[in-house]
Design an enzyme around this catalytic site. Structure first.
Site, mmCIF file in Angstrom:
data_model
loop_
_atom_site.group_PDB
_atom_site.id
_atom_site.type_symbol
_atom_site.label_atom_id
_atom_site.label_comp_id
_atom_site.label_asym_id
_atom_site.label_seq_id
_atom_site.Cartn_x
_atom_site.Cartn_y
_atom_site.Cartn_z
ATOM 1 N N ARG A 1 -10.230 -9.180 5.468
ATOM 2 C CA ARG A 1 -8.943 -9.349 4.786
ATOM 3 C C ARG A 1 -8.668 -10.802 4.428
ATOM 4 O O ARG A 1 -7.674 -11.110 3.763
ATOM 5 C CB ARG A 1 -7.825 -8.824 5.686
ATOM 6 C CG ARG A 1 -7.836 -7.317 5.872
ATOM 7 C CD ARG A 1 -6.526 -6.697 5.458
ATOM 8 N NE ARG A 1 -5.419 -7.184 6.230
ATOM 9 C CZ ARG A 1 -4.881 -6.532 7.273
ATOM 10 N NH1 ARG A 1 -5.380 -5.373 7.653
ATOM 11 N NH2 ARG A 1 -3.850 -7.031 7.895
ATOM 12 N N GLY B 1 0.826 -1.201 0.000
ATOM 13 C CA GLY B 1 0.000 0.000 0.000
ATOM 14 C C GLY B 1 0.858 1.249 0.000
ATOM 15 O O GLY B 1 2.038 1.216 -0.379
ATOM 16 N N LEU C 1 -11.913 -10.233 9.298
ATOM 17 C CA LEU C 1 -12.571 -11.187 8.386
ATOM 18 C C LEU C 1 -12.571 -10.625 6.963
ATOM 19 O O LEU C 1 -12.549 -11.368 5.986
ATOM 20 C CB LEU C 1 -14.020 -11.417 8.819
ATOM 21 C CG LEU C 1 -14.231 -12.201 10.117
ATOM 22 C CD1 LEU C 1 -15.703 -12.279 10.445
ATOM 23 C CD2 LEU C 1 -13.642 -13.602 9.973
ATOM 24 N N ASP D 1 -8.900 -1.451 1.088
ATOM 25 C CA ASP D 1 -9.627 -0.192 1.308
ATOM 26 C C ASP D 1 -9.972 0.536 0.008
ATOM 27 O O ASP D 1 -10.824 1.427 0.011
ATOM 28 C CB ASP D 1 -8.794 0.754 2.183
ATOM 29 C CG ASP D 1 -8.379 0.119 3.493
ATOM 30 O OD1 ASP D 1 -9.155 -0.699 4.017
ATOM 31 O OD2 ASP D 1 -7.283 0.434 3.985
HETATM 32 O O1 F6P Z 1 -5.483 -1.037 5.144
HETATM 33 C C1 F6P Z 1 -6.137 -2.242 5.374
HETATM 34 C C2 F6P Z 1 -6.669 -2.305 6.779
HETATM 35 O O2 F6P Z 1 -7.330 -3.548 6.933
HETATM 36 C C3 F6P Z 1 -7.561 -1.138 7.183
HETATM 37 O O3 F6P Z 1 -8.858 -1.242 6.641
HETATM 38 C C4 F6P Z 1 -7.483 -1.230 8.687
HETATM 39 O O4 F6P Z 1 -7.729 0.039 9.263
HETATM 40 C C5 F6P Z 1 -6.060 -1.651 8.927
HETATM 41 O O5 F6P Z 1 -5.602 -2.263 7.722
HETATM 42 C C6 F6P Z 1 -5.880 -2.629 10.044
HETATM 43 O O6 F6P Z 1 -4.532 -2.863 10.213
HETATM 44 P P1 F6P Z 1 -3.933 -4.001 11.148
HETATM 45 O O7 F6P Z 1 -4.085 -5.309 10.404
HETATM 46 O O8 F6P Z 1 -2.535 -3.591 11.344
HETATM 47 O O9 F6P Z 1 -4.746 -3.992 12.405
#
Ligand code: F6P
Length: 370
Positions: free
Chosen positions: A299, A129, A297, A154
């Site tokens: 991701r 990203g 979930l 996102d």
């Molecule tokens: O950028 C992807 C994301 O899943 C966001 O939507 C979320 O705010 C963040 O990463 C969560 O990050 P981590 O996995 O470090 O808690």
């Protein structure tokens, strides 16, 4: 995006490229890895080395892997990344503990470049990203040969119409909202679903429209919960005794701030606004409210065919970018076409336009934005 005359020397000379995945994972990363390996082998005859655990792994001796065809078999359908991903490990600010116990940030970028050379990597593909692209660009400024593949669920990167992982996240979130709908209807409840998205409301907007939400709260439109309550009341007056509310993790009330929780290690993460909205609605209309925070979930899981396709196109195009010697460039989707854009531009954020056609269309359906 085939290599052009003038850059052909990279094609002729290169034998080995590397790939790493940085930042959080996203469904489709493995499909990128697979496409890179297959295109490198079949089109150019190159070998591919996978660096584990991102830039952090490069600096801390995570053993790299030779990625041959057998290693990437069956990767299309797998979520996550076989290379591992970390959202720490910036080579420019490595935290080092001194003998006296103090911790200091030091610049190990030269060491990172030496290690790439040591692995015989002549060009590196990074999938990540905005944070990963910022690091990659700084390494390119110091002479590294790096091209990028944008990644985030996102969908908040300005230079590409869409990122892989987003479609899968929408599928997961919409499926959750569909499931909440049946309980909402059975129990006459207000169901609040908090979704991810950082400072952009793309996941909330698409999920809310696709799942028939009554209200969608997004970071781009500060909300007044009173308007949400009025809307819920009017649907009840019209004879419907349940409501679905989608809240983006980055949403904030008019005049208020975003909600964070602190993870172990002191890292601040957006989250918790769903509960606040749920409590406010319970207070103002006295209905039963339940809150679901969907979290990671979104991701996980198998990438959708859309994300496999886009990830494959991005991976293949990144190999051609490397062949063309376009260091500091990143693949992107513009309309139906894969193009390349400067990595540094990936830092620009893409948000939902509060006055745009998509929000207006949702408003025209009766959806409230607070
Ligand atoms: O950028 C992807 C994301 O899943 C966001 O939507 C979320 O705010 C963040 O990463 C969560 O990050 P981590 O996995 O470090 O808690």
């Amino acid at each position: 995006m085939q290599p052009q005359i003038g850059w052909l020397r990279h094609v002729d000379i290169m034998k080995t490229i590397g790939i790493l995945t940085g930042g959080g994972d996203a469904p489709g990363l493995n499909a990128v890895i697979r496409a890179v390996v297959l295109t490198a082998k079949h089109h150019y005859g190159w070998n591919v080395i996978g660096i584990r655990q991102g830039f952090d792994g490069l600096l801390h001796d995570a053993p790299s892997i030779v990625l041959d065809e057998a290693r990437v078999r069956n990767l299309l359908t797998r979520g996550g990344t076989i290379l591992g991903a970390v959202n720490r490990g910036n080579p420019f600010t490595q935290m080092i503990e001194r003998p006296d116990g103090t911790v200091e940030a030091v610049d190990l970028s030269e060491e990172a470049l030496r290690r790439l050379q040591g692995l015989g990597i002549e060009a590196l593909i990074v999938a990540g990203g905005d944070g990963t692209m910022a690091i990659a660009q700084k390494l390119v400024d110091r002479g590294a040969r790096i091209v990028g593949v944008p990644k985030t669920i996102d969908n908040d990167l300005a230079q590409t119409d869409v990122t892989f992982g987003f479609d899968t996240a929408i599928l997961t979130a919409t499926d959750a909202l569909d499931k909440l709908q049946t309980t909402a209807e059975s129990h006459h409840r207000v169901m609040v679903l908090e979704v991810m998205g950082r400072n952009a409301g793309w996941i909330a907007l698409k999920t809310g429209v696709a799942g028939g939400a009554d209200a969608i709260l997004i970071p781009e439109i500060p909300f007044d919960v009173g308007k949400v309550c009025d809307h819920i009341q009017s649907t009840r007056t019209d004879g419907r005794n349940y409501s679905l509310i989608v809240v983006a993790e980055g949403a904030a009330p008019v005049g208020g701030g975003q909600e964070y929780y602190i993870k172990s290690g002191g890292v601040m993460r957006l989250g918790g606004i769903g509960y606040i909205v749920g409590n406010m609605i319970a207070d103002c209309i006295g209905a039963e409210v339940r809150v679901t925070v969907l979290g990671h979930l979104q991701r996980g899981g198998q990438p959708t065919p859309h994300d496999r396709w886009l990830a494959t196109r991005f991976g293949a195009a990144a190999v051609h970018l490397a062949a063309a010697g376009k260091w500091g460039e990143m693949v992107a989707l513009h309309g139906e076409n894969i193009v390349s854009v400067p990595m540094i531009d990936a830092l620009q954020m893409k948000q939902v336009d509060p006055e745009g056609e998509m929000v207006q269309m949702a408003r025209d359906l009766g959806i409230v934005f607070g």
